[in-house]
Write a protein that holds these residues in place. Structure first.
Motif, PDB file in Angstrom:
ATOM      1  N   UNK A 107       0.815  -1.216   0.000  1.00 57.30           N
ATOM      2  CA  UNK A 107       0.000   0.000   0.000  1.00 57.30           C
ATOM      3  C   UNK A 107       0.848   1.265   0.000  1.00 57.30           C
ATOM      4  N   UNK A 108       2.146   1.126   0.235  1.00 62.94           N
ATOM      5  CA  UNK A 108       3.048   2.268   0.093  1.00 62.94           C
ATOM      6  C   UNK A 108       3.295   2.572  -1.381  1.00 62.94           C
ATOM      7  N   UNK A 109       3.024   1.583  -2.228  1.00 70.08           N
ATOM      8  CA  UNK A 109       3.298   1.720  -3.662  1.00 70.08           C
ATOM      9  C   UNK A 109       2.040   1.922  -4.497  1.00 70.08           C
ATOM     10  N   UNK A 110       0.890   1.583  -3.941  1.00 67.53           N
ATOM     11  CA  UNK A 110      -0.356   1.724  -4.695  1.00 67.53           C
ATOM     12  C   UNK A 110      -1.478   2.103  -3.746  1.00 67.53           C
ATOM     13  N   UNK A 111      -2.532   2.691  -4.298  1.00 68.81           N
ATOM     14  CA  UNK A 111      -3.644   3.157  -3.477  1.00 68.81           C
ATOM     15  C   UNK A 111      -4.368   2.003  -2.802  1.00 68.81           C
ATOM     16  N   UNK A 112      -4.521   0.902  -3.560  1.00 64.62           N
ATOM     17  CA  UNK A 112      -5.188  -0.295  -3.041  1.00 64.62           C
ATOM     18  C   UNK A 112      -4.272  -1.493  -3.211  1.00 64.62           C
ATOM     19  N   UNK A 113      -4.677  -2.629  -2.699  1.00 60.98           N
ATOM     20  CA  UNK A 113      -3.782  -3.787  -2.688  1.00 60.98           C
ATOM     21  C   UNK A 113      -3.350  -4.234  -4.077  1.00 60.98           C
ATOM     22  N   UNK A 114      -4.234  -4.078  -5.056  1.00 62.92           N
ATOM     23  CA  UNK A 114      -3.895  -4.548  -6.396  1.00 62.92           C
ATOM     24  C   UNK A 114      -3.845  -3.419  -7.412  1.00 62.92           C
ATOM     25  N   UNK A 115      -3.555  -2.210  -6.962  1.00 64.99           N
ATOM     26  CA  UNK A 115      -3.437  -1.109  -7.905  1.00 64.99           C
ATOM     27  C   UNK A 115      -4.272   0.094  -7.539  1.00 64.99           C
ATOM     28  N   UNK A 116      -4.836   0.735  -8.545  1.00 66.93           N
ATOM     29  CA  UNK A 116      -5.546   1.998  -8.352  1.00 66.93           C
ATOM     30  C   UNK A 116      -7.046   1.835  -8.132  1.00 66.93           C
ATOM     31  N   UNK A 117      -7.538   0.618  -8.196  1.00 70.70           N
ATOM     32  CA  UNK A 117      -8.965   0.366  -8.032  1.00 70.70           C
ATOM     33  C   UNK A 117      -9.208  -0.635  -6.897  1.00 70.70           C
ATOM     34  N   UNK A 118     -10.330  -0.495  -6.227  1.00 69.13           N
ATOM     35  CA  UNK A 118     -10.725  -1.465  -5.201  1.00 69.13           C
ATOM     36  C   UNK A 118     -11.020  -2.805  -5.874  1.00 69.13           C
ATOM     37  N   UNK A 119     -10.498  -3.873  -5.291  1.00 66.21           N
ATOM     38  CA  UNK A 119     -10.754  -5.219  -5.811  1.00 66.21           C
ATOM     39  C   UNK A 119     -11.203  -6.131  -4.671  1.00 66.21           C
ATOM     40  N   UNK A 120     -11.424  -7.384  -5.026  1.00 69.34           N
ATOM     41  CA  UNK A 120     -11.812  -8.377  -4.021  1.00 69.34           C
ATOM     42  C   UNK A 120     -10.797  -8.464  -2.887  1.00 69.34           C
ATOM     43  N   UNK A 121      -9.529  -8.154  -3.181  1.00 65.20           N
ATOM     44  CA  UNK A 121      -8.493  -8.224  -2.148  1.00 65.20           C
ATOM     45  C   UNK A 121      -8.767  -7.218  -1.034  1.00 65.20           C
ATOM     46  N   UNK A 122      -9.116  -5.999  -1.402  1.00 68.05           N
ATOM     47  CA  UNK A 122      -9.404  -4.961  -0.404  1.00 68.05           C
ATOM     48  C   UNK A 122     -10.660  -5.291   0.393  1.00 68.05           C
ATOM     49  N   UNK A 123     -11.680  -5.805  -0.299  1.00 73.46           N
ATOM     50  CA  UNK A 123     -12.939  -6.122   0.380  1.00 73.46           C
ATOM     51  C   UNK A 123     -12.802  -7.336   1.290  1.00 73.46           C
ATOM     52  N   UNK A 124     -11.843  -8.198   0.993  1.00 73.33           N
ATOM     53  CA  UNK A 124     -11.574  -9.328   1.883  1.00 73.33           C
ATOM     54  C   UNK A 124     -10.800  -8.896   3.129  1.00 73.33           C
ATOM     55  N   UNK A 125      -9.943  -7.888   2.957  1.00 80.06           N
ATOM     56  CA  UNK A 125      -9.079  -7.474   4.067  1.00 80.06           C
ATOM     57  C   UNK A 125      -9.763  -6.537   5.054  1.00 80.06           C
ATOM     58  N   UNK A 126     -10.646  -5.670   4.588  1.00 81.86           N
ATOM     59  CA  UNK A 126     -11.155  -4.616   5.472  1.00 81.86           C
ATOM     60  C   UNK A 126     -11.865  -5.152   6.721  1.00 81.86           C
ATOM     61  N   UNK A 127     -12.621  -6.264   6.676  1.00 86.80           N
ATOM     62  CA  UNK A 127     -13.224  -6.738   7.936  1.00 86.80           C
ATOM     63  C   UNK A 127     -12.184  -7.175   8.958  1.00 86.80           C
ATOM     64  N   UNK A 128     -11.061  -7.707   8.472  1.00 82.49           N
ATOM     65  CA  UNK A 128      -9.990  -8.145   9.372  1.00 82.49           C
ATOM     66  C   UNK A 128      -9.346  -6.935  10.035  1.00 82.49           C
ATOM     67  N   UNK A 129      -9.002  -5.951   9.233  1.00 83.83           N
ATOM     68  CA  UNK A 129      -8.351  -4.751   9.757  1.00 83.83           C
ATOM     69  C   UNK A 129      -9.285  -3.997  10.700  1.00 83.83           C
ATOM     70  N   UNK A 130     -10.556  -3.903  10.348  1.00 82.46           N
ATOM     71  CA  UNK A 130     -11.505  -3.202  11.212  1.00 82.46           C
ATOM     72  C   UNK A 130     -11.642  -3.899  12.566  1.00 82.46           C
ATOM     73  N   UNK A 131     -11.625  -5.222  12.555  1.00 88.86           N
ATOM     74  CA  UNK A 131     -11.751  -5.970  13.814  1.00 88.86           C
ATOM     75  C   UNK A 131     -10.524  -5.814  14.702  1.00 88.86           C
ATOM     76  N   UNK A 132      -9.366  -5.522  14.099  1.00 89.91           N
ATOM     77  CA  UNK A 132      -8.100  -5.411  14.842  1.00 89.91           C
ATOM     78  C   UNK A 132      -7.599  -3.976  14.915  1.00 89.91           C
ATOM     79  N   UNK A 133      -8.508  -3.003  14.780  1.00 87.65           N
ATOM     80  CA  UNK A 133      -8.066  -1.612  14.710  1.00 87.65           C
ATOM     81  C   UNK A 133      -7.378  -1.153  15.998  1.00 87.65           C
ATOM     82  N   UNK A 134      -7.777  -1.701  17.143  1.00 91.89           N
ATOM     83  CA  UNK A 134      -7.114  -1.301  18.399  1.00 91.89           C
ATOM     84  C   UNK A 134      -5.670  -1.774  18.409  1.00 91.89           C
ATOM     85  N   UNK A 135      -5.447  -3.021  18.022  1.00 92.90           N
ATOM     86  CA  UNK A 135      -4.087  -3.562  17.969  1.00 92.90           C
ATOM     87  C   UNK A 135      -3.271  -2.839  16.908  1.00 92.90           C
TER      88      UNK A 135
END
Length: 205
Positions: A147-175
């Motif tokens: 994500x230091x190299x691109x806006x989203x995990x697979x480039x400049x557009x939201x893909x299934x990769x981002x939608x798969x990751x966001x619930x994990x990151x949201x659940x662990x936002x405190x950590x």
């Protein structure tokens, strides 16, 4: 109509986030996992593995009913059904699938290990808890570097990769918040959780 059988877990939210982002109408059936709803005969008829999420699509391919479990499979099925979040370009599609699998097989299980260590492991020592939390952070650092190299995990557009990751990151936002670095993940998470579909999907389970 799509029927979603879900619960308050990262996997359950992954399915509802994808449904919302695809703009599909669905009926959410919330299961109380603590009370064992997932083990009742009526749900076992849908998913014998007694796990959530699962969907029943009354209007599947060719008008046939499709019953599907596993959050990753559901995300890919919905992407193909709607033609959204999976690039048409073969190289970009391959990159999206690579990161989708990295989230599904590496990052998400590392997050689950934190839960099981805290709630189910027979030996709940601080050292063991620190181990699984550090392992999760290290997995997430790979996403941060991308994500230091691109806006989203697979480039400049939201893909299934981002939608798969966001619930994990949201659940662990405190950590994540107290972990040094991960600035790119934090930037990305703030943008993703501001999306109306993601916001509604996270709240649906």
């Amino acid at each position: 109509m799509i029927h979603l059988y879900t619960g308050a877990t990262g996997n359950g939210r992954r399915a509802s986030v994808m449904l919302e982002e695809c703009g599909l109408q669905y009926a959410a059936h919330k299961l109380d996992l603590a009370k064992g709803d997932q083990k009742k005969p009526e749900y076992l008829a849908i998913n014998p593995a007694a796990a959530i999420p699962a969907i029943v699509d009354d209007a599947g391919p060719g008008g046939q009913k499709v019953t599907l479990a596993q959050s990753g499979a559901i995300v890919l099925y919905l992407a193909e059904k709607t033609g959204k979040f999976l690039p048409k370009d073969p190289a970009k599609k391959a990159e999206a699938l690579q990161w989708f699998m990295q989230v599904s097989t590496d990052v998400a299980p590392a997050s689950s290990a934190i839960f099981y260590m805290a709630n189910a492991a027979p030996d709940k020592t601080p050292a063991n808890q620190q181990f699984v939390e550090t392992r999760f952070a290290n997995m997430l650092k790979q996403c941060d570097a991308k994500l230091a190299k691109s806006k989203y995990l697979a480039g400049d557009e939201v893909t299934v990769a981002d939608l798969a990751l966001i619930p994990v990151v949201d659940a662990r936002k405190e950590l994540i918040g107290k972990t040094p670095g991960l600035d790119n993940v934090k930037r990305w998470a703030a943008e993703m959780t501001a999306r109306p579909g993601v916001k509604k999907g996270l709240a649906a389970s």
